[in-house]
Motif scaffolding. Structure first.
Motif, PDB file in Angstrom:
ATOM      1  N   VAL A  27       0.842  -1.204   0.000  1.00 53.03           N
ATOM      2  CA  VAL A  27       0.000   0.000   0.000  1.00 53.03           C
ATOM      3  C   VAL A  27       0.873   1.248   0.000  1.00 53.03           C
ATOM      4  O   VAL A  27       0.603   2.220  -0.719  1.00 53.03           O
ATOM      5  CB  VAL A  27      -0.952  -0.010   1.217  1.00 53.03           C
ATOM      6  N   TYR A  32       0.003   5.431  -1.446  1.00 54.92           N
ATOM      7  CA  TYR A  32      -0.993   5.891  -0.480  1.00 54.92           C
ATOM      8  C   TYR A  32      -0.290   6.383   0.788  1.00 54.92           C
ATOM      9  O   TYR A  32       0.642   5.745   1.290  1.00 54.92           O
ATOM     10  CB  TYR A  32      -1.976   4.768  -0.139  1.00 54.92           C
ATOM     11  N   ILE A 151      -7.559   2.246   4.461  1.00 49.44           N
ATOM     12  CA  ILE A 151      -7.085   3.319   3.582  1.00 49.44           C
ATOM     13  C   ILE A 151      -8.160   4.399   3.581  1.00 49.44           C
ATOM     14  O   ILE A 151      -9.307   4.143   3.212  1.00 49.44           O
ATOM     15  CB  ILE A 151      -6.828   2.800   2.159  1.00 49.44           C
ATOM     16  N   VAL A 163      -8.834   0.923  -4.782  1.00 54.29           N
ATOM     17  CA  VAL A 163      -8.405   0.470  -3.458  1.00 54.29           C
ATOM     18  C   VAL A 163      -8.923  -0.935  -3.189  1.00 54.29           C
ATOM     19  O   VAL A 163      -8.202  -1.810  -2.681  1.00 54.29           O
ATOM     20  CB  VAL A 163      -8.889   1.457  -2.375  1.00 54.29           C
ATOM     21  N   LEU A 167      -6.564  -4.316  -2.492  1.00 52.64           N
ATOM     22  CA  LEU A 167      -6.664  -5.132  -1.281  1.00 52.64           C
ATOM     23  C   LEU A 167      -7.009  -6.583  -1.620  1.00 52.64           C
ATOM     24  O   LEU A 167      -6.541  -7.514  -0.949  1.00 52.64           O
ATOM     25  CB  LEU A 167      -7.708  -4.533  -0.341  1.00 52.64           C
TER      26      LEU A 167
END
Length: 387
Positions: A27, A32, A151, A163, A167
């Motif tokens: 991530v 991010y 997030i 996102v 994941l």
């Protein structure tokens, strides 16, 4: 960018610490910045995996710890050296070793308090107590045996679909969106709760005091009261003469008052030199002391014409040839020992005051017995030539 203003973020759960560390690295690598990891226990290496900077809480601890050190040292110095100076066992007013324990304790106390307050303020954003993750299945899971990552929608790169896909690729077991709650409330500041806390404090403190002092008659921390100690004007079995109050040891010198080595001698066996220069400040200081201690007999200008003039014996003038020939050390010696009917002024004046008085006497003598050469000497000192 997030278009849904009510969306807080996307959460995901993992089964092991290795999986959550790998997910955090990916991530962070994806760019991010606004994301967080929640685990049931601290996972070693998580801060590096998330790319976190050094925590600011340490600066809270350092700053307030040093503040505690500075405060207690300044407070101790002010109380012991300025506000209420007291000589204890001949030690200096501000004896640093004796203040080390309280300095250490104050440093740790303020540093610890600042650490707790810093954690609450920085990480929990108090006084806000209505976080979007509260009371969610995600928080229940990461508080038990799961490892989670969230997030936030505030991240500049956030896109809900992207996102979610990221994941999923990382192997997340459960992925959910979390919405922002409505208007935040602060029940910890509710009036009824504050009143309840005040009542609890009053009841506990009052009950404890009443129980210890009225019912059980307990006296906490009585070891200092009951210890063996010397009481003024009381008998003591510590010494063979049974006296609690002790006389000073022979040769004891009070702080600031050094003994005069030529006391009792008619003439000092060594030459004494005046350590003070006749500056304006010294002369004004000496004048004040001269008018206080010397002028009642010798007069305001050392002429011996005070209110005692005409009485037996007449106070001497300090402008006589004999007095002017006295060295500074001899005048100092007379002030300390006294001469003829003049008593000693050793206890009334300090060494510095005596030398300042002597400088002022010399100024009076020079003014009263000025010579033409005096002007030439002054001109030479000032580098001027007045005709």
């Amino acid at each position: 960018m997030n278009e849904n203003k009510n969306l807080y973020g996307v959460t995901a759960l993992f089964d092991s610490a290795n999986e959550i560390i790998h997910a955090a690295k990916e991530v962070e690598k994806a760019g991010y910045k606004n994301f967080d990891v929640n685990t049931p226990y601290p996972v070693h290496g998580m801060d590096r995996a998330m790319g976190l900077k050094r925590s600011t809480v340490g600066f809270f601890t350092l700053f307030f710890g040093f503040s505690g050190t500075a405060f207690i040292l300044l407070f101790a110095y002010w109380t012991m050296s300025v506000n209420y100076p007291m000589v204890i066992g001949g030690k200096p007013f501000f004896a640093l070793p004796s203040f080390i324990p309280v300095t250490f304790e104050t440093t740790v106390l303020l540093g610890g308090i600042a650490t707790v307050v810093g954690i609450l303020a920085v990480f929990f954003n108090l006084p806000s107590n209505n976080h979007p993750l509260h009371d969610t299945d995600y928080m229940c899971s990461v508080s038990n045996d799961k490892y989670g990552i969230v997030i936030e929608a505030e991240d500049p790169k956030f896109n809900e679909n992207e996102v979610t896909e990221l994941l999923k690729r990382l192997g997340a077991k459960k992925i959910h969106t979390v919405m922002n709650p409505g208007k935040e409330s602060f029940p910890i500041f509710e009036g009824r709760f504050v009143v309840f806390l005040i009542l609890v404090v009053l009841v506990v403190c009052g009950g404890t005091y009443f129980t210890l002092n009225k019912v059980l008659y307990l006296e906490p921390f009585d070891w200092m009261l009951e210890q063996d100690k010397l009481i003024p004007q009381e008998k003591s079995t510590i010494f063979t003469d049974n006296k609690g109050m002790r006389t000073t040891i022979e040769g004891t010198v009070a702080r600031g008052y050094l003994p005069y080595p030529f006391k009792g001698q008619t003439i000092p066996t060594e030459t004494l030199a005046n350590p003070l220069l006749p500056t304006k400040k010294v002369l004004e200081f000496g004048k004040g002391k001269f008018l206080t201690f010397c002028s009642p007999c010798h007069g305001n200008y050392a002429d011996g014409d005070s209110r005692l003039h005409g009485q037996f014996p007449n106070p001497p003038t300090l402008h006589s040839a004999r007095a002017r020939e006295f060295g500074d050390g001899m005048i100092y010696h007379i002030i300390v020992n006294g001469q003829n009917t003049m008593p000693s002024y050793e206890t009334q004046t300090t060494s510095e005051e005596r030398w300042a008085i002597i400088n002022y006497i010399r100024a009076l003598q020079r003014a009263k017995n000025a010579k033409p050469t005096d002007l030439q000497e002054v001109q030479k000192e000032l580098g001027v030539n007045v005709k």
